[in-house]
Design a protein around this motif. Structure first.
Motif, PDB file in Angstrom:
ATOM      1  N   PRO A  27      43.152  61.302  45.046  1.00 13.60           N
ATOM      2  CA  PRO A  27      43.590  59.945  44.697  1.00 13.60           C
ATOM      3  C   PRO A  27      44.803  59.523  45.512  1.00 13.60           C
ATOM      4  N   GLN A  28      45.143  58.249  45.395  1.00 16.39           N
ATOM      5  CA  GLN A  28      46.296  57.745  46.150  1.00 16.39           C
ATOM      6  C   GLN A  28      47.583  58.462  45.712  1.00 16.39           C
ATOM      7  N   VAL A  29      47.709  58.687  44.428  1.00 16.73           N
ATOM      8  CA  VAL A  29      48.856  59.458  43.927  1.00 16.73           C
ATOM      9  C   VAL A  29      48.289  60.726  43.297  1.00 16.73           C
TER      10      VAL A  29
ATOM     11  N   SER B 297      45.528  45.202  51.281  1.00 16.93           N
ATOM     12  CA  SER B 297      46.018  45.732  50.006  1.00 16.93           C
ATOM     13  C   SER B 297      45.555  44.842  48.850  1.00 16.93           C
ATOM     14  N   GLY B 298      45.080  45.471  47.806  1.00 16.85           N
ATOM     15  CA  GLY B 298      44.675  44.731  46.601  1.00 16.85           C
ATOM     16  C   GLY B 298      43.230  44.244  46.634  1.00 16.85           C
ATOM     17  N   CYS B 299      42.457  44.629  47.668  1.00 11.27           N
ATOM     18  CA  CYS B 299      41.085  44.104  47.747  1.00 11.27           C
ATOM     19  C   CYS B 299      40.119  44.942  46.908  1.00 11.27           C
ATOM     20  N   GLY B 300      40.579  46.066  46.363  1.00 12.84           N
ATOM     21  CA  GLY B 300      39.723  46.807  45.424  1.00 12.84           C
ATOM     22  C   GLY B 300      39.209  48.135  45.952  1.00 12.84           C
ATOM     23  N   LYS B 301      39.860  48.680  46.986  1.00  7.85           N
ATOM     24  CA  LYS B 301      39.380  49.951  47.555  1.00  7.85           C
ATOM     25  C   LYS B 301      39.500  51.080  46.527  1.00  7.85           C
ATOM     26  N   SER B 302      40.678  51.184  45.915  1.00 15.28           N
ATOM     27  CA  SER B 302      40.860  52.259  44.928  1.00 15.28           C
ATOM     28  C   SER B 302      39.960  52.022  43.711  1.00 15.28           C
ATOM     29  N   THR B 303      39.751  50.763  43.375  1.00 17.35           N
ATOM     30  CA  THR B 303      38.863  50.451  42.242  1.00 17.35           C
ATOM     31  C   THR B 303      37.453  50.942  42.541  1.00 17.35           C
TER      32      THR B 303
ATOM     33  N   PRO C  52      38.376  39.049  40.339  1.00 17.16           N
ATOM     34  CA  PRO C  52      37.869  40.415  40.155  1.00 17.16           C
ATOM     35  C   PRO C  52      38.713  41.422  40.931  1.00 17.16           C
ATOM     36  N   ALA C  53      38.887  42.619  40.374  1.00 16.66           N
ATOM     37  CA  ALA C  53      39.614  43.679  41.085  1.00 16.66           C
ATOM     38  C   ALA C  53      38.791  44.115  42.292  1.00 16.66           C
ATOM     39  N   LEU C  54      37.469  44.070  42.119  1.00 19.79           N
ATOM     40  CA  LEU C  54      36.567  44.389  43.237  1.00 19.79           C
ATOM     41  C   LEU C  54      35.472  43.328  43.234  1.00 19.79           C
TER      42      LEU C  54
ATOM     43  N   SER D  12      35.776  43.535  37.045  1.00 23.81           N
ATOM     44  CA  SER D  12      36.756  42.536  36.590  1.00 23.81           C
ATOM     45  C   SER D  12      37.493  43.097  35.397  1.00 23.81           C
ATOM     46  N   TYR D  13      38.793  42.960  35.388  1.00 24.42           N
ATOM     47  CA  TYR D  13      39.586  43.398  34.239  1.00 24.42           C
ATOM     48  C   TYR D  13      39.804  42.210  33.308  1.00 24.42           C
ATOM     49  N   PRO D  14      39.771  42.425  32.017  1.00 26.21           N
ATOM     50  CA  PRO D  14      39.999  41.320  31.089  1.00 26.21           C
ATOM     51  C   PRO D  14      41.378  40.713  31.339  1.00 26.21           C
ATOM     52  N   GLY D  15      41.444  39.430  31.233  1.00 26.08           N
ATOM     53  CA  GLY D  15      42.725  38.754  31.401  1.00 26.08           C
ATOM     54  C   GLY D  15      43.051  38.454  32.852  1.00 26.08           C
ATOM     55  N   ARG D  16      42.230  38.952  33.772  1.00 29.59           N
ATOM     56  CA  ARG D  16      42.479  38.672  35.199  1.00 29.59           C
ATOM     57  C   ARG D  16      41.510  37.585  35.640  1.00 29.59           C
ATOM     58  N   THR D  17      42.035  36.628  36.408  1.00 27.53           N
ATOM     59  CA  THR D  17      41.166  35.527  36.844  1.00 27.53           C
ATOM     60  C   THR D  17      40.333  35.941  38.058  1.00 27.53           C
TER      61      THR D  17
HETATM   62  N1  LIG Z   1      44.034  48.733  35.377  1.00 26.75           N
HETATM   63  C1  LIG Z   1      44.088  47.556  35.972  1.00 26.75           C
HETATM   64  N2  LIG Z   1      44.164  46.451  35.220  1.00 26.75           N
HETATM   65  C2  LIG Z   1      44.195  45.232  35.788  1.00 26.75           C
HETATM   66  N3  LIG Z   1      44.167  45.036  37.116  1.00 26.75           N
HETATM   67  C3  LIG Z   1      44.089  46.105  37.928  1.00 26.75           C
HETATM   68  C4  LIG Z   1      44.044  47.434  37.390  1.00 26.75           C
HETATM   69  N4  LIG Z   1      43.956  48.300  38.424  1.00 26.75           N
HETATM   70  C5  LIG Z   1      43.954  47.564  39.550  1.00 26.75           C
HETATM   71  N5  LIG Z   1      44.035  46.252  39.247  1.00 26.75           N
HETATM   72  C6  LIG Z   1      44.038  45.141  40.192  1.00 26.75           C
HETATM   73  O1  LIG Z   1      42.841  45.210  40.929  1.00 26.75           O
HETATM   74  C7  LIG Z   1      43.067  44.787  42.250  1.00 26.75           C
HETATM   75  C8  LIG Z   1      42.546  45.849  43.191  1.00 26.75           C
HETATM   76  O2  LIG Z   1      43.356  47.010  43.060  1.00 26.75           O
HETATM   77  P1  LIG Z   1      43.107  48.293  43.975  1.00 26.75           P
HETATM   78  O3  LIG Z   1      44.146  49.288  43.624  1.00 26.75           O
HETATM   79  O4  LIG Z   1      41.701  48.688  43.842  1.00 26.75           O
HETATM   80  O5  LIG Z   1      43.362  47.710  45.419  1.00 26.75           O
HETATM   81  P2  LIG Z   1      43.447  48.511  46.783  1.00 26.75           P
HETATM   82  O6  LIG Z   1      42.584  47.777  47.743  1.00 26.75           O
HETATM   83  O7  LIG Z   1      43.184  49.938  46.591  1.00 26.75           O
HETATM   84  O8  LIG Z   1      44.981  48.283  47.129  1.00 26.75           O
HETATM   85  P3  LIG Z   1      45.952  49.216  48.048  1.00 26.75           P
HETATM   86  O9  LIG Z   1      45.408  49.207  49.441  1.00 26.75           O
HETATM   87  O10 LIG Z   1      47.265  48.516  47.939  1.00 26.75           O
HETATM   88  O11 LIG Z   1      45.933  50.552  47.422  1.00 26.75           O
HETATM   89  C9  LIG Z   1      44.562  44.556  42.397  1.00 26.75           C
HETATM   90  O12 LIG Z   1      44.782  43.155  42.319  1.00 26.75           O
HETATM   91  C10 LIG Z   1      45.154  45.249  41.212  1.00 26.75           C
HETATM   92  O13 LIG Z   1      46.301  44.578  40.785  1.00 26.75           O
END
Ligand SMILES: Nc1ncnc2c1ncn2[C@@H]1O[C@H](COP(=O)(O)OP(=O)(O)OP(=O)(O)O)[C@@H](O)[C@H]1O
Length: 588
Positions: free
Chosen positions: A457-459, A407-413, A386-388, A379-384
């Protein structure tokens, strides 16, 4: 701004504690200043004796000639000591800046010598140093602001501690009344200096923050200039930059005004004090209660009691910015290692951060190891949300695991957690080595851990140089033949190894950058000793032939592979598929 532990004595104790160069410099400075103090007294005595001899009308006697020669020698000696002090100060400044720069860089890169030095681990990184532009400002022009601290302020401070003491004692011996007058008025100068210092401190700190804000703003605008231009918004930024620049100008002028004003106040106090001494001497000379020699000696010497203090007050302003910079430097060095290490850490630019490596930590070999995520969430601070969300999965040795999900479910996290860039908010990553020993990733040496990972990494990051140079980042000793094979297997036989690559891969297509990164990871597995591959959408944007090639390379890698995949073909190749659920949407 996060409060930082600032050191506010006349000498920053952190600099003295942590730098041998500063300690050695202070010792040499005190010796030089004591010699200077002796010469000051000698000079006053010689001047007084020559002049009083002149008044007595004894002509140019041998004693007068000797006194004049001695006076010339004393003046030359003071000049020599002044020059020596300047050289020693400049050397100390260079050494300290060099030491701080390398400590900060090492801390930001995760090596963390600062954490072993004296880091209390209680301070957090100031927001002023939370971006790369701020770090560049800090390590470049920022640290250079320590020059006046060492070149002007510290030598003067040491003089201010030694010379007045020697002068007061000498004057007291010659004329107790003048000695007492100087001893009583000297603290007044110090009191005014302290008062001025308090006001100046906030001003100069504000000025330094304004400069950091300006560099932040400028760097942000430069980063987004292309987008701003395309959408016709670049001109609006001119106003923003002008406003920040104007604020910087106002703060600078304010600091300068204060510096001039405080110098004036100190001059005034010192002049009035010397006048008091002079009036008393004059009266006693007229009444014949004092010899001309003594009167002249005290008169010539008295201003030298105040001069070093006045000058230290003036140089305090020069050094104040350096002290504000030192605060930022120590905010990084004293921060819990992980917080500072977020700077270069993968994609993540905010909390929760990963941590730096610790040399004494365990580093098990990953060949044949099973890596398990147990209810890991981030969980990132300020986010309601969890990123993962809490996730459990097992990476079996030698198997390809595909991580899927919207997208956004937290795979990269999740990949960032495995890289050690991001620390899990809950749960843990457990490593079970081939011999059955289990470790928690949180306890491992991250440098050794990452040495066994091949990461795409993705990029992908690409450095200026050549294609081969970039591929070799994974295994510097790999032969040309290995590089060629890796490029071929990554579906990039068309990328010539000696082709020039610009910073960030600006002259490569997105697909070329991705294939180059896959080649780098393959080479790291084949020649760099990596036992685990972590790939974030390695085939995104590739043509079917290249994709086919990458899939084959992953199958043939014979190491543990975690691949974030959207493409069906890549998922189909995997031994195991872990789907992550869609992120929760909180509507407030
Ligand atoms: N440094 C950060 N600070 C706050 N929130 C973040 C940070 N990095 C990622 N997030 C949030 O965490 C959530 C998961 O991000 P992540 O990149 O892990 O998703 P993903 O599943 O890899 O997405 P995609 O398939 O689009 O690459 C997203 O809602 C993103 O906005």
């Amino acid at each position: 701004m996060t409060p930082v532990a600032s050191a506010r004595g006349p000498i920053d104790p952190r600099l003295v504690r942590r730098s041998r160069a500063v300690r050695a410099y202070l010792v040499v400075s005190i010796v030089l200043a004591t010699l200077v103090a002796g010469l000051v007294v000698a000079q006053a005595w010689l001047i007084a004796s020559v002049v009083s001899d002149g008044f007595e009308g004894s002509g140019v006697t041998e004693a007068v000639t000797t006194a004049l020669v001695a006076l010339a020698a004393v003046v030359a000696g003071r000049a020599l000591l002044g020059w020596l002090h300047t050289v020693v100060s400049a050397r100390a400044a260079v050494q300290v800046k060099q030491q701080l720069r390398s400590e900060v860089v090492a801390q930001l890169l995760g090596g963390s010598p600062g954490s072993t030095a004296s880091g209390s681990g209680t301070a957090s990184v100031s927001s002023a140093v939370s971006s790369s532009s701020a770090v560049v400002t800090l390590l470049g022009p920022g640290l250079d602001k320590l020059d006046p601290y060492f070149a002007k302020y510290l030598p003067q401070l040491v003089l201010a501690l030694t010379v007045p003491a020697v002068v007061v004692v000498s004057v007291f011996v010659a004329d107790p009344l003048s000695g007492v007058t100087i001893a009583v008025t000297l603290p007044l100068v110090v009191v005014f200096m302290v008062l001025v210092g308090y006001v100046t401190r906030d001003r100069t700190e504000r000025r330094w923050r304004a400069l950091v804000r300006l560099s932040h703003h400028f760097s942000d605008v430069l980063d987004g200039l292309v987008v701003l231009k395309v959408f016709g918004r670049s001109r609006n930024q001119t106003k923003g930059i002008a406003e920040v620049g104007e604020r910087n100008r106002r703060e600078t002028m304010g600091a300068l005004r204060l510096a001039f004003l405080s110098s004036f106040v100190l001059e005034l106090v010192a002049s009035i004090s010397v006048a008091l001494v002079a009036v008393s001497i004059g009266l006693r000379l007229v009444e014949g209660h004092m010899t001309l020699m003594t009167g002249l000696f005290v008169l010539v010497l008295a201003p030298d009691a105040y001069l070093p203090l006045r000058q230290v007050g003036a140089h305090f302003h020069d050094s104040a910015e350096g002290r504000a910079v030192a605060d930022d430097v120590y905010a990084i060095l004293d921060a819990p290692a992980g917080r500072a290490s977020r700077f270069p850490a993968g994609r993540a630019s905010g909390f929760p951060a990963g941590r730096a490596s610790g040399a004494s930590r365990d580093h098990p070999t990953l060949a044949g190891a099973t890596i398990t995520l147990e209810e890991v969430s981030v969980s990132y601070p300020g986010r309601t949300t969890p990123a993962l969300a809490a996730t459990s999965l097992t990476l079996a040795p030698g198997q390809v695991t595909a991580l899927t999900g919207p997208s956004g479910c937290g795979k990269s996290t999740l990949v960032d957690v495995l890289m050690g860039f991001v620390a899990p908010t809950t749960g843990r990553v457990v490593v079970r080595t081939a011999d059955g020993t289990t470790y928690d990733l949180a306890d491992l040496d991250l440098t050794a851990w990452r040495a066994e990972l091949a990461w795409v990494p993705q990029v992908p990051g690409v450095l200026a140089g050549t294609v081969a140079g970039n591929v070799r980042l994974g295994a510097p000793d790999a032969s040309d033949r290995d590089v060629l094979a890796a490029l071929r297997d990554a579906g990039a036989p068309d990328l010539h190894p000696w082709r020039d690559v610009h910073e960030g891969g600006a002259n490569l297509s997105a697909g070329e950058r991705r294939r180059l990164a896959v080649a780098r990871a393959l080479l790291r597995v084949r020649r760099g000793g990596a036992a685990v591959m972590l790939l974030d959408e390695p085939t995104a944007g590739l043509d079917p032939t290249s994709e086919q090639q990458v899939r084959r390379a992953l199958r043939d890698a014979r190491v543990t592979v975690l691949v974030v995949a959207h493409r069906r073909a890549l998922v189909a190749d995997a031994d195991a598929v872990v789907p992550l659920p869609a992120p929760l949407v909180v509507v407030s």
